[in-house]
Motif scaffolding. Sequence first.
Motif, PDB file in Angstrom:
ATOM      1  N   ARG A  31       0.831  -1.191   0.000  1.00  0.00           N
ATOM      2  CA  ARG A  31       0.000   0.000   0.000  1.00  0.00           C
ATOM      3  C   ARG A  31       0.878   1.257   0.000  1.00  0.00           C
ATOM      4  O   ARG A  31       2.068   1.178   0.297  1.00  0.00           O
ATOM      5  CB  ARG A  31      -0.950   0.006   1.204  1.00  0.00           C
ATOM      6  CG  ARG A  31      -1.890  -1.198   1.210  1.00  0.00           C
ATOM      7  CD  ARG A  31      -3.070  -0.990   2.115  1.00  0.00           C
ATOM      8  NE  ARG A  31      -4.010  -0.011   1.647  1.00  0.00           N
ATOM      9  CZ  ARG A  31      -4.951  -0.237   0.709  1.00  0.00           C
ATOM     10  NH1 ARG A  31      -5.051  -1.416   0.144  1.00  0.00           N
ATOM     11  NH2 ARG A  31      -5.774   0.719   0.350  1.00  0.00           N
ATOM     12  N   GLY A  39     -11.359   3.937  -7.825  1.00  0.00           N
ATOM     13  CA  GLY A  39     -10.901   3.074  -6.726  1.00  0.00           C
ATOM     14  C   GLY A  39     -10.782   3.817  -5.400  1.00  0.00           C
ATOM     15  O   GLY A  39     -11.403   4.857  -5.179  1.00  0.00           O
ATOM     16  N   ARG A  64     -12.123   7.441  -3.449  1.00  0.00           N
ATOM     17  CA  ARG A  64     -12.871   7.402  -2.189  1.00  0.00           C
ATOM     18  C   ARG A  64     -12.103   8.067  -1.053  1.00  0.00           C
ATOM     19  O   ARG A  64     -12.599   8.202   0.053  1.00  0.00           O
ATOM     20  CB  ARG A  64     -13.212   5.952  -1.801  1.00  0.00           C
ATOM     21  CG  ARG A  64     -14.071   5.209  -2.825  1.00  0.00           C
ATOM     22  CD  ARG A  64     -14.779   3.994  -2.230  1.00  0.00           C
ATOM     23  NE  ARG A  64     -13.919   3.130  -1.441  1.00  0.00           N
ATOM     24  CZ  ARG A  64     -13.060   2.242  -1.935  1.00  0.00           C
ATOM     25  NH1 ARG A  64     -12.938   2.097  -3.249  1.00  0.00           N
ATOM     26  NH2 ARG A  64     -12.315   1.505  -1.129  1.00  0.00           N
ATOM     27  N   THR A  79      -4.790   5.132   2.674  1.00  0.00           N
ATOM     28  CA  THR A  79      -3.702   4.641   1.828  1.00  0.00           C
ATOM     29  C   THR A  79      -4.357   3.985   0.610  1.00  0.00           C
ATOM     30  O   THR A  79      -5.528   3.639   0.664  1.00  0.00           O
ATOM     31  CB  THR A  79      -2.838   3.558   2.520  1.00  0.00           C
ATOM     32  OG1 THR A  79      -3.686   2.458   2.880  1.00  0.00           O
ATOM     33  CG2 THR A  79      -2.148   4.108   3.765  1.00  0.00           C
ATOM     34  N   VAL A  80      -3.582   3.824  -0.480  1.00  0.00           N
ATOM     35  CA  VAL A  80      -4.159   3.143  -1.640  1.00  0.00           C
ATOM     36  C   VAL A  80      -3.314   1.941  -2.050  1.00  0.00           C
ATOM     37  O   VAL A  80      -2.097   1.935  -1.868  1.00  0.00           O
ATOM     38  CB  VAL A  80      -4.343   4.073  -2.862  1.00  0.00           C
ATOM     39  CG1 VAL A  80      -5.218   5.262  -2.520  1.00  0.00           C
ATOM     40  CG2 VAL A  80      -3.010   4.530  -3.402  1.00  0.00           C
ATOM     41  N   GLY A  81      -3.990   0.932  -2.578  1.00  0.00           N
ATOM     42  CA  GLY A  81      -3.302  -0.271  -3.038  1.00  0.00           C
ATOM     43  C   GLY A  81      -2.765  -0.088  -4.445  1.00  0.00           C
ATOM     44  O   GLY A  81      -1.633  -0.445  -4.740  1.00  0.00           O
ATOM     45  N   ASP A  82      -3.589   0.463  -5.327  1.00  0.00           N
ATOM     46  CA  ASP A  82      -3.137   0.699  -6.691  1.00  0.00           C
ATOM     47  C   ASP A  82      -3.951   1.839  -7.279  1.00  0.00           C
ATOM     48  O   ASP A  82      -4.862   2.358  -6.643  1.00  0.00           O
ATOM     49  CB  ASP A  82      -3.261  -0.575  -7.534  1.00  0.00           C
ATOM     50  CG  ASP A  82      -4.700  -1.029  -7.713  1.00  0.00           C
ATOM     51  OD1 ASP A  82      -5.625  -0.339  -7.222  1.00  0.00           O
ATOM     52  OD2 ASP A  82      -4.917  -2.075  -8.342  1.00  0.00           O
ATOM     53  N   ASP A  91      -6.506   2.997 -10.179  1.00  0.00           N
ATOM     54  CA  ASP A  91      -7.443   2.502 -11.192  1.00  0.00           C
ATOM     55  C   ASP A  91      -7.811   3.688 -12.075  1.00  0.00           C
ATOM     56  O   ASP A  91      -8.642   4.505 -11.690  1.00  0.00           O
ATOM     57  CB  ASP A  91      -8.682   1.938 -10.502  1.00  0.00           C
ATOM     58  CG  ASP A  91      -8.323   0.877  -9.476  1.00  0.00           C
ATOM     59  OD1 ASP A  91      -7.978  -0.231  -9.886  1.00  0.00           O
ATOM     60  OD2 ASP A  91      -8.355   1.167  -8.258  1.00  0.00           O
ATOM     61  N   TYR A 101     -18.616   1.571 -11.035  1.00  0.00           N
ATOM     62  CA  TYR A 101     -18.138   0.233 -10.683  1.00  0.00           C
ATOM     63  C   TYR A 101     -16.726   0.278 -10.108  1.00  0.00           C
ATOM     64  O   TYR A 101     -16.443  -0.299  -9.050  1.00  0.00           O
ATOM     65  CB  TYR A 101     -18.163  -0.673 -11.927  1.00  0.00           C
ATOM     66  CG  TYR A 101     -17.697  -2.079 -11.639  1.00  0.00           C
ATOM     67  CD1 TYR A 101     -18.593  -3.053 -11.202  1.00  0.00           C
ATOM     68  CD2 TYR A 101     -16.352  -2.424 -11.777  1.00  0.00           C
ATOM     69  CE1 TYR A 101     -18.161  -4.339 -10.910  1.00  0.00           C
ATOM     70  CE2 TYR A 101     -15.912  -3.712 -11.487  1.00  0.00           C
ATOM     71  CZ  TYR A 101     -16.822  -4.658 -11.056  1.00  0.00           C
ATOM     72  OH  TYR A 101     -16.388  -5.929 -10.756  1.00  0.00           O
ATOM     73  N   THR A 137     -15.029   2.701  -8.850  1.00  0.00           N
ATOM     74  CA  THR A 137     -14.805   3.523  -7.661  1.00  0.00           C
ATOM     75  C   THR A 137     -15.058   2.690  -6.413  1.00  0.00           C
ATOM     76  O   THR A 137     -14.382   2.854  -5.400  1.00  0.00           O
ATOM     77  CB  THR A 137     -15.714   4.772  -7.691  1.00  0.00           C
ATOM     78  OG1 THR A 137     -15.337   5.574  -8.799  1.00  0.00           O
ATOM     79  CG2 THR A 137     -15.564   5.589  -6.413  1.00  0.00           C
ATOM     80  N   GLY A 138     -16.032   1.767  -6.520  1.00  0.00           N
ATOM     81  CA  GLY A 138     -16.317   0.933  -5.358  1.00  0.00           C
ATOM     82  C   GLY A 138     -16.977   1.754  -4.262  1.00  0.00           C
ATOM     83  O   GLY A 138     -17.585   2.767  -4.522  1.00  0.00           O
ATOM     84  N   SER A 139     -16.824   1.374  -2.985  1.00  0.00           N
ATOM     85  CA  SER A 139     -16.106   0.178  -2.596  1.00  0.00           C
ATOM     86  C   SER A 139     -16.868  -1.087  -3.003  1.00  0.00           C
ATOM     87  O   SER A 139     -18.032  -0.995  -3.391  1.00  0.00           O
ATOM     88  CB  SER A 139     -15.919   0.182  -1.075  1.00  0.00           C
ATOM     89  OG  SER A 139     -17.198   0.090  -0.461  1.00  0.00           O
ATOM     90  N   ASN A 191     -20.864  -1.344  -3.772  1.00  0.00           N
ATOM     91  CA  ASN A 191     -21.353  -1.866  -5.046  1.00  0.00           C
ATOM     92  C   ASN A 191     -22.292  -3.053  -4.856  1.00  0.00           C
ATOM     93  O   ASN A 191     -23.291  -3.177  -5.556  1.00  0.00           O
ATOM     94  CB  ASN A 191     -20.182  -2.274  -5.943  1.00  0.00           C
ATOM     95  CG  ASN A 191     -19.453  -1.066  -6.512  1.00  0.00           C
ATOM     96  OD1 ASN A 191     -19.834   0.079  -6.246  1.00  0.00           O
ATOM     97  ND2 ASN A 191     -18.406  -1.307  -7.285  1.00  0.00           N
ATOM     98  N   ARG A 238     -26.050  -3.060  -6.166  1.00  0.00           N
ATOM     99  CA  ARG A 238     -26.512  -4.071  -7.125  1.00  0.00           C
ATOM    100  C   ARG A 238     -27.762  -4.787  -6.624  1.00  0.00           C
ATOM    101  O   ARG A 238     -28.677  -5.067  -7.386  1.00  0.00           O
ATOM    102  CB  ARG A 238     -25.393  -5.077  -7.395  1.00  0.00           C
ATOM    103  CG  ARG A 238     -25.046  -5.091  -8.840  1.00  0.00           C
ATOM    104  CD  ARG A 238     -23.989  -6.046  -9.305  1.00  0.00           C
ATOM    105  NE  ARG A 238     -23.269  -6.787  -8.310  1.00  0.00           N
ATOM    106  CZ  ARG A 238     -22.004  -6.562  -7.996  1.00  0.00           C
ATOM    107  NH1 ARG A 238     -21.326  -5.607  -8.596  1.00  0.00           N
ATOM    108  NH2 ARG A 238     -21.405  -7.282  -7.096  1.00  0.00           N
TER     109      ARG A 238
END
Length: 580
Positions: free
Chosen positions: A156, A186, A190, A194-197, A199, A262, A264-266, A270, A274
Amino acid sequence: MDNRSIAQLLEETADLLEIDGGDSFRIRSYRRAAEAVQGTTVALSEIAQDAKSLQAIPGIGKGMAANIAAMEETGTFSPRKELLEKYGAGILELLKLPGMGPKTVALLFSSLQIATVGQLEAALKAGKLEGLPRFGEKQIANLKKAVEEYHQHTGRFLLNVADREAEAFREYLGGLEGLEQVTVAGSYRRGRETVGDLDVLIAGPACEQDRATETAAYVASYPGIADILAHGQNKVSFHLRNRMQVDVRLLPESSYGAALQYFTGSKSHNVSLRQRALKQGYTLSEYALARVKDGSVAAARTEEEIYAALGLEWIPPHLRENLGEIEAAEKHTLPKLVEQADIRGDVHAHTTATDGRCSIQEMAEAALARGYEYMAITDHSKNLAMTNGLDAKRAREHMKKIREVDAEMEGRIRVLTGIEVDILGDGELDLPDDILAEMDIVIASVHTLFNQPRKEMTERVLRAVENPYVRVLGHPTGRLLLLREPFDFDLGAVLDRCAELGVAVEQNSSPERLDLNDVHLRTAHEKGCRIVINTDAHHTSHYGNIQYGMRQLRRAWLTKQDVLNTLPAKKFLGALRPRP
Ligand code: DGT
Ligand code: CA
Ligand code: CA
Ligand code: ZN
């Protein structure tokens, strides 16, 4: 405590002792005990208070049996704790790097004061290891690789790093004709701490049929790329040199909103959305909100249209964590979230008097340039010797200078006097009351002895906020993101007491801190705490970090009314805890 945890405490103690140049006999006895604990099939927690049974395990003598009993009872181990206070918890991370033993760490510490992976990384970049006894070319290359893998392993990234990478990539995309939309979706969108990757979603004529191949090739030629993971017509994935992953998706403009929603999530938001769609006769995918009966598209171009078709107000990405936002969007009770433009002052800043890098004037001018109406200089107190913290005498002289600068500013911005006073180990403050009484803002913070047991730490912080001159509790949990866990204490009890006393709690916007986190902030607000957002600026350039703190305030559903420094100076001071 399970055997593995006990063994780990012992092993770490041995490593720390070795770094500290401790007695080799003692070091060996810890290592032997760690092996013994890991090797036995008996659960030590069950026999911890039975010295005889403990000593029956080969490798565990009388002294070690007492140590294990103490660990079981307190959950920590005091020799390890003391050494960690001396070297900082980051040193354990440093030890985890492949090829990094206690001897190497000791050398790095004694010659270059390196005690964290971050510091090692900086020293490697600056070429400072060259010429040190143990570090040939090959060793240095291995270390660089190890640091890189370390980042990959934790997986992260801090928000300032993510921002920097996102901006650079965005600028590169600016060189491409025909891109109408570029959004980093992603967790980044939001505002997670911290961020993982990253998008990245892009759309426009450049992404349509005939040009998509060429555009994907352009993306794949980004100079920041370390290696490519996937390269198709609609998607390019790669690693940056810092090992951050970037997924770039080329999208048709007609369904950009659906993809944005889609990706952006989380995930959890989502899933709920849905389910709601299904109940109303729709399916929701990354391509569209479509009617079940005939598959026709109900909405896809924008997020607003999709939420509206589902009977919902558009939901700000910062709230999309499935924590009541969908219900609120249905009932039109979403909060009007606080915005950066609402903030009128930043009241936690350091100068060259302690560990800051700019003068009082420079900090004041920079705050003014941001449009602030007030700011405060809050340097460290003397207990933090490595920051050249202020004693009472220097604090008084400093205050005088701050007032002079305030006068020089001629009302263009108000420069408040203050201090970030250290909370000592027993909860006493580091400076006497009479000097604190002269300051506009007294922020009390914990900067040392992070490993106190829960009860002690709770009492320590509670005692500090009882001091009638404390107006703000600084970075209340003491965490350093990706590096140091919050210290163990009863945050709920502290927030309760702060609410009663009127002590404001700080949202520290430094990207490696960001305490309180979103959940804590929401709790603090519910308990009726006053909340202040600061940057803890040590340089004029740090004022911009306010954006990272803001994201967390917004994630906590806070409005302008919930944050004290949205008030004008006079009202702000009036809203702080009244002075005795
Ligand atoms: P990160 O990257 O770990 O900081 O967190 P996110 O939230 O950015 O997660 P990531 O990058 O795996 O996926 C980005 C968004 O895409 C995620 O927030 C929701 C959506 N998404 C990804 N995989 C799935 C999935 O399997 N199901 C659903 N419903 N959504 C997904
Ligand atoms: Ca992501
Ligand atoms: Ca992703
Ligand atoms: Zn500070």
